[in-house]
Each structure stands twice: as C-alpha cells, then as structure tokens.
Design a protein around this motif. Sequence first.
Motif, PDB file in Angstrom:
ATOM      1  N   VAL A  17      42.607 -24.484   6.394  1.00  0.00           N
ATOM      2  CA  VAL A  17      41.517 -24.950   5.533  1.00  0.00           C
ATOM      3  C   VAL A  17      41.959 -26.230   4.838  1.00  0.00           C
ATOM      4  CG1 VAL A  17      40.355 -24.486   3.343  1.00  0.00           C
ATOM      5  CG2 VAL A  17      40.334 -22.751   5.115  1.00  0.00           C
ATOM      6  N   MET A  66      36.209 -19.591   7.910  1.00  0.00           N
ATOM      7  CA  MET A  66      37.410 -19.290   8.677  1.00  0.00           C
ATOM      8  C   MET A  66      37.490 -17.795   8.970  1.00  0.00           C
ATOM      9  SD  MET A  66      38.385 -22.380   8.517  1.00  0.00           S
ATOM     10  CE  MET A  66      40.075 -22.606   9.068  1.00  0.00           C
ATOM     11  N   LYS A  87      44.995 -19.377   8.360  1.00  0.00           N
ATOM     12  CA  LYS A  87      43.670 -19.756   7.850  1.00  0.00           C
ATOM     13  C   LYS A  87      43.752 -20.645   6.616  1.00  0.00           C
ATOM     14  CE  LYS A  87      42.466 -15.468   7.340  1.00  0.00           C
ATOM     15  NZ  LYS A  87      43.666 -14.890   7.984  1.00  0.00           N
ATOM     16  N   ASP A 142      37.551 -19.642   2.829  1.00  0.00           N
ATOM     17  CA  ASP A 142      38.833 -19.058   3.243  1.00  0.00           C
ATOM     18  C   ASP A 142      38.726 -17.544   3.090  1.00  0.00           C
ATOM     19  OD1 ASP A 142      41.474 -18.849   4.055  1.00  0.00           O
ATOM     20  OD2 ASP A 142      42.233 -18.984   1.999  1.00  0.00           O
ATOM     21  N   VAL A 160      40.962 -18.756  13.665  1.00  0.00           N
ATOM     22  CA  VAL A 160      42.326 -19.296  13.621  1.00  0.00           C
ATOM     23  C   VAL A 160      43.258 -18.302  14.306  1.00  0.00           C
ATOM     24  CG1 VAL A 160      44.182 -20.090  12.106  1.00  0.00           C
ATOM     25  CG2 VAL A 160      41.796 -20.480  11.464  1.00  0.00           C
TER      26      VAL A 160
END
Length: 482
Positions: free
Chosen positions: A118, A106, A114, A191, A221
């Motif tokens: 996830v 991400m 984000k 992440d 994102v």
Amino acid sequence: MAFEGLTERLQNAMKKLRGKGKISEGDLRDTMREIRLALLEADVNFDVVKDFVKTVRDRAVGTKVLEGLNPAQQIVKIVDEELTKTMGETAVPLNKSSKIPTVIMMAGLQGAGKTTTVGKLANRLKTEEKARPLMIAADVYRPAAIDQLVTVGKQIDVPVFEMGTDTDPVEIVRQGLAKAEADHNDYVFIDTAGRLQIDEQLMDELARIKELAHPDEIMLVVDAMTGQNAVATAKGFDDKLDVTGVILTKLDGDTRGGAALSIRAVTGKPIKFVGEGEKMSDLDVFHPDRMASRILGMGDMLSLIEKTQKDVDEKHAKELTEKMRENSFDFNDFLDQMQQIQKMGPMDQIMKMIPGMANNPALANAKMDPKDLEHVKAVIYSMTEQERTEPDVLNPSRRRRIAAGSGRPVQEVNRMIKQFNQMKKMMNQVSNGNMSGMQNMMNNAGMGNALGGKMGQMAMKSMSRRIKKNKKRRNSLRRRRK
Ligand SMILES: Nc1nc2c(ncn2[C@@H]2O[C@H](COP(=O)(O)OP(=O)(O)O)[C@@H](O)[C@H]2O)c(=O)[nH]1
Ligand SMILES: [Mg+2]
C-alpha cells in the motif's frame, strides 16, 4: 537470486542444441523433457507446465525448426515468447475510476506484503502523478498493524485514516471513504487484515468491505516465495472476491519462479506490479516480456539482440579475429570500446538483470557513468602515443606522471590499466579459441549459453570496425610523422 535454478536448468536444456546445424526429433524430445523438469522443479503449476511444453513443441515442429538455420536460437526465441504469453503478454496498468477517488482494496494472507505494498503504491502515485492518496487502516486484529501503516504514512507523507482496533472494519472503511470524499483525495487504499491461511470469516469480512466500497481495483498481494501455495491462495481469494489484479512480492528473494509463471494462467488475472525489496521505492511494473527474458537469464539482451541481429555478419567477426591475432588491441581501441558501451544506453540496468553479470570484472566498465568515461578519457589523453600503443611500457613512474597529468589518483590509473589488460586478455582468448573465450566469459556471466554466441558476434562486429578504423588513423598518423 530469484529464478536462479530455473534459469540455469533452462539454459542447460537449450545449450545442448547449440552448435548443431540440425536437430533431430530425439534432440527436441530431450530438450522438451528437460524444460518440463526445469519448470516443475521451479514449482510451476502442473497444468501450466503441460500446456507450455505442448505449445513450445508444437510451434517448434510447426515452424520446421528442425530443418531451419540455427535451431537452438529458434527454440530460445519460442521459449521466450511462450514464457511471455504465459505471464500475460503485456503490462496491465492500474485501474482508474472516471471520478475521484479511485478505490484500491488490498487482499492477501498475513505477511504477504499488503501494508508495505500500500505504501509503495501510494508513494509511486504520489511521485508519478502528484496524487493525494489516503490510506485506510482496516486491519483491526493487531494494534501493530495500524501502527505499521501509520509509520509508512509518515515515511511517505501520506495521511492514514484509522479508528483503532475496536470498530468493525466495514465501518472504518465507510468513514474513511467519507473522509476521502471531504478531503478530495484522488486515491484511497484500503489496507485489510490477513490470516495465515484462507478462512471463511476473513473472506466474509473482505466481501463486506468490497460490497460497501465498490473498489476499482481489488489487488491481491501474494508472496512469490511461497510457490504453489501462492497460486492456491490466489485461486482461493479470486473465487471469493473476483480480484482485478495481482501484486507479487519478495521477488528480490530466491524465489524459484513458480508463482510468477503460474498465477496468470491459473487465475486469468494479471500481475500488475512486483515487489523487489522492503524499501518504499522497491515496486516495479510487471512486464511479462522482461520477466521472461530475466527467467531465461538474458535480461533485456533479447531485445538488444533483436535490434542488432539483422546486421551481424560472419565476415566482420572473421575480420576481427584476424585483427586480434595480430594482438594489436591498445588503449585507443580501449577508449573506443568504452565509448561504444556507453552509447548502448542504460547498460547497468540491463546488466543488473543478468545473473552474475554485475560482478563480472571484465565488464565492470559497463557500469560506467558519463563522469567515469570523462576520467578514462583524461587518463588516456595523458598518455604518449607510444604508451597508448605499447601499454607494456607503463611502469610506475610513467603511471605517476599520467596520474598527475590527468588529475586522477594513481590508483585509478592502475585500476584502468588492469581493466584494459583484462579486456585484452579476453580478446586473446577469443582469437586463440575461435570465439570460445568470449563465449566462456559470457557463460561464466550466466548468459549466452542459449544465445549461440550472438552476443559475442555482436561485440566483435562493433569492435572489428573500430579497430580497423583506428589502425587506419594510426597508420596515417605514423606516415605523416615520418
Ligand atoms: N524482501 C522483501 N520483503 C518484503 C516485500 N514486500 C513486503 N516485504 C516484507 O514482508 C513483511 C510483511 O509485510 P507486510 O506489509 O507487513 O505484510 P501484510 O501482513 O500482508 O500487511 C515485512 O517485513 C515487509 O518488509 C518485498 O517485495 N521484498
Ligand atoms: Mg498488514
């Protein structure tokens, strides 16, 4: 409500063409100017707007819209198709590795969504393909960020790999991937950290993670609420990382539409999913065509119309107008109408996508589930033939009897009679105002402005047939009784 202003302005721009048998070049120019302003106001990228308007105008001229039948509808169709193209034409699925694990990294600014996303994606894969994902916590700049991912993991029952905040994120990712290998996880989510704006240090860190992890998917994102900034951000991240897909979050807010309409055109990267809420289930596949219809305020109505357009004809509409002038809509028609609406499929989903529609009282029955229809049937079957055809006789004591007979609470019987009266009133408007009643209703519901009354015709056509059929049935019943 997302896109509200844009929807309204686009509809207004095209509404002015409605009812015109022919439109002049001047009309077209005015419409295009209004569409251009609507898009700019929605924060759509300037170059994207310029290209869009030019393409629509060229197509309108090229297909001789000005001379053809129903120019307003043709323009709506062109605008819808070009909006779809601008956003990428078709849905693009998640990249998948040929051998496990598929690695999804991400990227995005702080607060873009984000960590939440996830969780949503992992959750989706878990339910859809029984996936066994692992989520790596590689945002080490705030302890809270790790806690947040751990909490999400617990919520959706997906393991989280974390090493606290004192290890280099690249090292965390390295060890996380080794763990996924050992545990045979089929997806790994990384992440990462974000900043309030793009900075060199963050980009370097992300580039190093990318180099190590060779992600199958680098998912950018972006927060749809940030409009042009979202587009600039997307471009910044893409230049550095060469992202493979975009997820647009917070589409449940009152975003103006600029990000959704510009990102694909500016970066060339597909929007793959959209976030529409804070819950783990609030993630949807991005369908450019559906989004276009939604922006135009038509939900999935366009495809619905396309399906039925072929066999709509004016004769039926006229027939119905006559029937309605006799003011003979009764409970038998009402029942038929309900059944018809139910047959049209997942109506409430379509309704949900149309601004204002869900709350329209005249269409409240469209959100019916099969059980409700059974209840409606039970109530109507408990009426005498006289009550069905002359609903005015339904006084309180009759209503109580019907409630007892159908096993439904009397409040429900009252509510249904109210719904019936609303529908009847609407039909009277239609017959007196030569369809304008129906159109008003549609317009109030935020749709139909641009449809040239197609929906109205559609509804009438099916109604007309049924009313006719019913009348025959009732007349023959009556004759038999005599
Ligand atoms: N309404 C709404 N809120 C969202 C959406 N996605 C994320 N959020 C919220 O946005 C905030 C930031 O999200 P987070 O995942 O922590 O962003 P990150 O900093 O990029 O990891 C949180 O309060 C989320 O609940 C969405 O699609 N809709
Ligand atoms: Mg985060």
